[in-house]
Structure formats: C-alpha cells, structure tokens
Write a protein that holds these residues in place. Structure first.
Motif, PDB file in Angstrom:
ATOM      1  N   TYR A   1      46.141 -21.798 -25.317  1.00  0.00           N
ATOM      2  CA  TYR A   1      45.253 -22.153 -24.216  1.00  0.00           C
ATOM      3  C   TYR A   1      45.859 -23.296 -23.403  1.00  0.00           C
ATOM      4  O   TYR A   1      46.603 -24.127 -23.920  1.00  0.00           O
ATOM      5  CB  TYR A   1      43.881 -22.580 -24.745  1.00  0.00           C
ATOM      6  CG  TYR A   1      43.021 -21.424 -25.184  1.00  0.00           C
ATOM      7  CD1 TYR A   1      42.357 -20.622 -24.256  1.00  0.00           C
ATOM      8  CD2 TYR A   1      42.868 -21.117 -26.534  1.00  0.00           C
ATOM      9  CE1 TYR A   1      41.567 -19.551 -24.655  1.00  0.00           C
ATOM     10  CE2 TYR A   1      42.079 -20.051 -26.951  1.00  0.00           C
ATOM     11  CZ  TYR A   1      41.432 -19.276 -25.994  1.00  0.00           C
ATOM     12  OH  TYR A   1      40.660 -18.210 -26.397  1.00  0.00           O
ATOM     13  N   TYR A   2      45.521 -23.320 -22.134  1.00  0.00           N
ATOM     14  CA  TYR A   2      45.999 -24.391 -21.265  1.00  0.00           C
ATOM     15  C   TYR A   2      45.436 -25.737 -21.733  1.00  0.00           C
ATOM     16  O   TYR A   2      44.296 -25.832 -22.180  1.00  0.00           O
ATOM     17  CB  TYR A   2      45.568 -24.142 -19.825  1.00  0.00           C
ATOM     18  CG  TYR A   2      46.349 -23.056 -19.130  1.00  0.00           C
ATOM     19  CD1 TYR A   2      47.697 -23.219 -18.839  1.00  0.00           C
ATOM     20  CD2 TYR A   2      45.737 -21.866 -18.744  1.00  0.00           C
ATOM     21  CE1 TYR A   2      48.417 -22.227 -18.185  1.00  0.00           C
ATOM     22  CE2 TYR A   2      46.446 -20.870 -18.093  1.00  0.00           C
ATOM     23  CZ  TYR A   2      47.784 -21.064 -17.822  1.00  0.00           C
ATOM     24  OH  TYR A   2      48.491 -20.076 -17.181  1.00  0.00           O
ATOM     25  N   LYS A   3      46.268 -26.754 -21.593  1.00  0.00           N
ATOM     26  CA  LYS A   3      45.855 -28.106 -21.978  1.00  0.00           C
ATOM     27  C   LYS A   3      45.039 -28.743 -20.865  1.00  0.00           C
ATOM     28  O   LYS A   3      45.445 -28.767 -19.703  1.00  0.00           O
ATOM     29  CB  LYS A   3      47.089 -28.964 -22.275  1.00  0.00           C
ATOM     30  CG  LYS A   3      46.754 -30.377 -22.730  1.00  0.00           C
ATOM     31  CD  LYS A   3      48.021 -31.165 -23.039  1.00  0.00           C
ATOM     32  CE  LYS A   3      47.687 -32.582 -23.494  1.00  0.00           C
ATOM     33  NZ  LYS A   3      48.912 -33.356 -23.812  1.00  0.00           N
ATOM     34  N   GLU A   4      43.875 -29.247 -21.242  1.00  0.00           N
ATOM     35  CA  GLU A   4      43.007 -29.960 -20.321  1.00  0.00           C
ATOM     36  C   GLU A   4      42.476 -31.198 -21.023  1.00  0.00           C
ATOM     37  O   GLU A   4      42.702 -31.389 -22.228  1.00  0.00           O
ATOM     38  CB  GLU A   4      41.844 -29.053 -19.862  1.00  0.00           C
ATOM     39  CG  GLU A   4      42.307 -27.806 -19.109  1.00  0.00           C
ATOM     40  CD  GLU A   4      41.162 -26.854 -18.806  1.00  0.00           C
ATOM     41  OE1 GLU A   4      40.008 -27.181 -19.176  1.00  0.00           O
ATOM     42  OE2 GLU A   4      41.415 -25.796 -18.216  1.00  0.00           O
ATOM     43  N   ALA A   5      41.775 -32.024 -20.304  1.00  0.00           N
ATOM     44  CA  ALA A   5      41.225 -33.246 -20.897  1.00  0.00           C
ATOM     45  C   ALA A   5      40.003 -32.910 -21.759  1.00  0.00           C
ATOM     46  O   ALA A   5      39.323 -31.915 -21.534  1.00  0.00           O
ATOM     47  CB  ALA A   5      40.845 -34.227 -19.796  1.00  0.00           C
TER      48      ALA A   5
ATOM     49  N   ASN B   1      38.720 -29.199 -25.619  1.00  0.00           N
ATOM     50  CA  ASN B   1      39.990 -28.543 -25.328  1.00  0.00           C
ATOM     51  C   ASN B   1      41.002 -28.805 -26.432  1.00  0.00           C
ATOM     52  O   ASN B   1      41.735 -27.893 -26.845  1.00  0.00           O
ATOM     53  CB  ASN B   1      40.530 -29.031 -23.982  1.00  0.00           C
ATOM     54  CG  ASN B   1      41.866 -28.415 -23.630  1.00  0.00           C
ATOM     55  OD1 ASN B   1      42.919 -28.998 -23.902  1.00  0.00           O
ATOM     56  ND2 ASN B   1      41.832 -27.223 -23.052  1.00  0.00           N
ATOM     57  N   TRP B   2      41.061 -30.050 -26.921  1.00  0.00           N
ATOM     58  CA  TRP B   2      41.982 -30.376 -28.014  1.00  0.00           C
ATOM     59  C   TRP B   2      41.666 -29.542 -29.247  1.00  0.00           C
ATOM     60  O   TRP B   2      42.563 -28.978 -29.871  1.00  0.00           O
ATOM     61  CB  TRP B   2      41.884 -31.860 -28.345  1.00  0.00           C
ATOM     62  CG  TRP B   2      42.686 -32.256 -29.552  1.00  0.00           C
ATOM     63  CD1 TRP B   2      44.026 -32.499 -29.596  1.00  0.00           C
ATOM     64  CD2 TRP B   2      42.205 -32.429 -30.886  1.00  0.00           C
ATOM     65  NE1 TRP B   2      44.416 -32.823 -30.884  1.00  0.00           N
ATOM     66  CE2 TRP B   2      43.307 -32.785 -31.697  1.00  0.00           C
ATOM     67  CE3 TRP B   2      40.940 -32.325 -31.479  1.00  0.00           C
ATOM     68  CZ2 TRP B   2      43.192 -33.034 -33.066  1.00  0.00           C
ATOM     69  CZ3 TRP B   2      40.824 -32.571 -32.839  1.00  0.00           C
ATOM     70  CH2 TRP B   2      41.936 -32.924 -33.619  1.00  0.00           C
TER      71      TRP B   2
ATOM     72  N   ARG C   1      42.657 -25.847 -28.798  1.00  0.00           N
ATOM     73  CA  ARG C   1      44.105 -25.668 -28.905  1.00  0.00           C
ATOM     74  C   ARG C   1      44.580 -25.822 -30.343  1.00  0.00           C
ATOM     75  O   ARG C   1      45.471 -25.097 -30.794  1.00  0.00           O
ATOM     76  CB  ARG C   1      44.822 -26.658 -27.981  1.00  0.00           C
ATOM     77  CG  ARG C   1      44.669 -26.317 -26.509  1.00  0.00           C
ATOM     78  CD  ARG C   1      45.511 -27.190 -25.603  1.00  0.00           C
ATOM     79  NE  ARG C   1      45.088 -28.577 -25.606  1.00  0.00           N
ATOM     80  CZ  ARG C   1      45.783 -29.582 -26.136  1.00  0.00           C
ATOM     81  NH1 ARG C   1      46.950 -29.340 -26.715  1.00  0.00           N
ATOM     82  NH2 ARG C   1      45.320 -30.815 -26.090  1.00  0.00           N
TER      83      ARG C   1
ATOM     84  N   PHE D   1      42.683 -19.499 -20.269  1.00  0.00           N
ATOM     85  CA  PHE D   1      41.785 -20.611 -19.933  1.00  0.00           C
ATOM     86  C   PHE D   1      40.704 -20.737 -21.003  1.00  0.00           C
ATOM     87  O   PHE D   1      39.973 -19.774 -21.272  1.00  0.00           O
ATOM     88  CB  PHE D   1      41.138 -20.377 -18.562  1.00  0.00           C
ATOM     89  CG  PHE D   1      42.132 -20.359 -17.439  1.00  0.00           C
ATOM     90  CD1 PHE D   1      42.572 -21.537 -16.859  1.00  0.00           C
ATOM     91  CD2 PHE D   1      42.642 -19.155 -16.969  1.00  0.00           C
ATOM     92  CE1 PHE D   1      43.497 -21.518 -15.829  1.00  0.00           C
ATOM     93  CE2 PHE D   1      43.567 -19.120 -15.936  1.00  0.00           C
ATOM     94  CZ  PHE D   1      43.996 -20.310 -15.361  1.00  0.00           C
TER      95      PHE D   1
ATOM     96  N   THR E   1      34.835 -24.267 -21.578  1.00  0.00           N
ATOM     97  CA  THR E   1      34.719 -25.649 -21.110  1.00  0.00           C
ATOM     98  C   THR E   1      33.459 -26.346 -21.582  1.00  0.00           C
ATOM     99  O   THR E   1      33.269 -27.534 -21.317  1.00  0.00           O
ATOM    100  CB  THR E   1      34.763 -25.684 -19.571  1.00  0.00           C
ATOM    101  OG1 THR E   1      33.736 -24.837 -19.051  1.00  0.00           O
ATOM    102  CG2 THR E   1      36.121 -25.207 -19.061  1.00  0.00           C
TER     103      THR E   1
END
Length: 382
Positions: free
Chosen positions: A170-174, A178-179, A182, A259, A262
C-alpha cells in the motif's frame, strides 16, 4: 508456577524461531531468475496474458489505471474491465474511450445472482471472455509499479509453474492506520511468499495474482466457495496451489501498489470480511497459520505474566531470562524481516519491526474476539 511459565515461554519461543529461521529465511535468501525483459519464461516464449480488472463504481480509478495498463511493454496482452453494474458513469466512460486504448476492452455485467457473490461472478465472466491462456488479476484502485509488470509476472511461469504470486503493498501516507495497514500487508506477504517457497502455498493477493485460465476451469472456478464473501484469491489458491505449481515474483518492477483505507471503520469492515474467509482454508493451512499466530500471542501473554511475577517477587534472575528470551527473538526477527524488507523494496522502516511485534499481539487478541462474536452481515459487492 514460575517453572511452568518459563517452560511455556520456551515452547512458544522455539515455535517462533522455527518460523523465522526455517521458513521466513527462505524468502530473505531467495534468488530470483531475472527476466529477459519481454516476459519470456526460461523454457519458452512469452504466453499471451489477459489482465482482469473488476470495477464497481470505479470511474476515477479507471481513468488513472487504464492508461498504465495499456502502456505495458509486453508482446501480446489484453485488458478486460468487468463493469459490474456500475452507476457512476463507468459504462459511458468505457464506451467513449473504446478506441483510446487499443489493449483495453470492457464487459458489462447487468445482473446479480443469488448463488454466487458478485465479484466472483464478474471474474468468472472475465475468464470466459479471455482471449489468452494466462490471467493476471488486479483491482481498479491499484497501480503497477512499472511498464514491466506483466512481463515480470509472466517470466516466472514455466511448464510446471501455473501460478505466480505477486506482492501488492500500500502507498505510504501519514498516520497510525496507514502504518499498521502497511505492516500487516508486509507481514502477510512474508507468510504467504515464504510458505510458497517452502512448498506450502496457501494464498495469494488478488491485487497481483497470475494463473493459467485452464487451471481455473479445471477446478471449476469458484464453485467450491461461490457463496463466501471474499476469497476469490486466497480460497482459490487454497484449492488450486500445490507444492510444485506455484512461483513467486519479487522484482520491484512487478509490484502493484494500492490505496489503503483511510478510516478505522472502513478498514475494520474490510478486515472482518478477510477474517471470515480463513475458516474455509484447508486444515493443514489453518494449523500452520494457527501455530504462527498462537505462538506469537503466547510469547507475549507468558512474557507479561513472567514479568509481573518477577517484579512482584523481585526475582532478577527470572527477569534476566525473560529479557534474554525477548532480546533473542527481537534480534532474529529484525535481521530476517529487514532482509525481506530489502527484497520487498523497503516498504517499511527498519525500526518498525519491534513496535509491529507488540501491535500484532494486540491485533491478534482483538481480532480473535471479533471473529468469535461476529454476526452474519449483508453481502457486499466483494
């Protein structure tokens, strides 16, 4: 009492070390044969590939994904978009752009059937419409890492390899969510890729999964689990993957990024669906995965109990044994997982592994409670 706790700790620690040193290490040390660039497997010419993309109200994602798929550098391929009753303008968009991307065509699905879940029906329709003997699956919210995605995956096929398991991070986001997503995706990949190398394949991820269409029809598609929500990837792999017919692809050019959710609510809904599929796995797979997660939880439960006992009685010798056991486990864990992390394009920071270990303990305990208390919900598109 303390003797029993230390004995249990030793048992759980041995099980954990076995997985890291004899199963996961296979992935860390795996040497993949490099493709010649056009997807030719070592023993023949590149086969034609049909990329299947299921879409339910995915207009925005398709607008970004289809140019990337059409631009793939591969001798012979097609992309079939399975438009499953979308009402967001997807049908008009696909019709208006029918000549824009020469490799792309679409199939409209108008009906939902009670005997099979919608996505499995859509994939079955796609398999029947496929022009080529190899199917490559992905989702509309995914993005291939390069123009060599198809070529890289196809290069791992051979006369005896009918399935190729890819990696889809998965794309890294804040943010913490998200952490964690991933971390979970990484550790899940560690398990299914390592066990495939150990000739015990049990699942793949439908965002990046390739297999021959003949294999699909030989196993009557999703018939055995057509009523189960989800499982179009892992349950079919449980059914069709064998000790000898499954390969993996660790080339970063062949990764497919996606993605992530969220919000915790949307993630939890997705996770409940994934967990409900596991009970349909083969018994041998459930035992292997159960030992892995049970020993993980056991190390922490017994470790915390031993810590409490040692602090209460001020037994520093016991606390030293406990500290040594956890230090050994974390050292082995970090070395092996960091080696794998380098193979998987460093999707995590190296210092994530110890916090991830504690987080997964909480996660396993929480999810086991959810599974036990889960009530039957209305079937969604997936």
């Amino acid at each position: 009492m303390i003797e029993a706790l230390l004995a249990l700790l030793g048992v759980f620690l041995i099980v954990q070390l076995f997985y890291y040193l004899f199963v996961f290490v296979r992935l860390a040390n795996y040497q993949q044969e490099i493709s010649d660039g056009n997807g030719s497997p070592p023993d023949g010419s590149p086969p034609g590939v049909t990329v299947l993309v299921c879409a339910w109200n995915e207009l925005e994602n398709l607008n970004e994904l289809l140019p990337l798929l059409n631009a793939q550098e591969y001798p012979e391929f097609e992309v079939i978009v399975l438009d499953d009753r979308s009402h967001d303008g997807t049908e008009d968009f696909l019709n208006e752009n029918a000549t824009r991307w020469p490799h792309v065509r679409s199939v409209r699905i108008e009906t939902e059937y009670p005997h099979i879940t919608p996505k499995k029906y859509a994939l079955t329709v796609g398999m029947k419409h496929a022009r080529y003997p190899v199917a490559l699956l992905t989702d509309a919210d995914c993005r291939p890492a390069s123009h060599h995605w198809i070529a890289g995956m196809a290069s791992q096929l051979s006369e005896d390899k009918e399935i190729v398991l890819g990696f889809s991070p998965y794309y890294k986001e804040a943010g913490l969510l998200n952490w964690f997503i991933r971390c979970e995706t990484f550790y899940t990949a560690v398990q299914y890729l390592s066990l495939a190398l150990a000739q015990r394949p049990y699942m793949g991820v439908g965002r990046n999964l390739m297999y021959r269409t003949d294999l699909f029809f030989q196993h009557k598609g999703f018939y055995q689990h057509k009523h189960v929500v989800g499982g179009d990837d892992d349950l079919f792999m449980n059914q069709a993957a064998t000790r000898t017919n499954t390969a993996i692809d660790l080339n970063p050019d062949s990764f497919v990024y996606s993605f992530p959710k969220t919000t915790w609510t949307s993630w939890l809904t997705q996770k409940k669906r994934h967990l409900s599929v596991g009970k349909h796995y083969r018994s041998s797979n459930k035992i292997r995965l159960g030992l892995m997660s049970a020993s993980h939880v056991g190390v922490w439960v017994v470790g915390l109990s031993t810590l409490a006992w040692g602090l209460f009685w001020q037994d520093w010798f016991v606390l030293q044994i406990l500290g040594g056991a956890f230090a050994l486990r974390w050292l082995v864990q970090t070395i092996v997982l960091q080696a794998i992390n380098r193979r998987l394009d460093r999707t995590l920071s190296w210092f994530s592994f110890v916090p991830m270990d504690l987080t997964f303990f909480v996660y396993y305990v929480s999810m086991s409670g959810l599974v036990l208390s889960r009530r039957k919900k209305k079937v969604t598109w997936r």
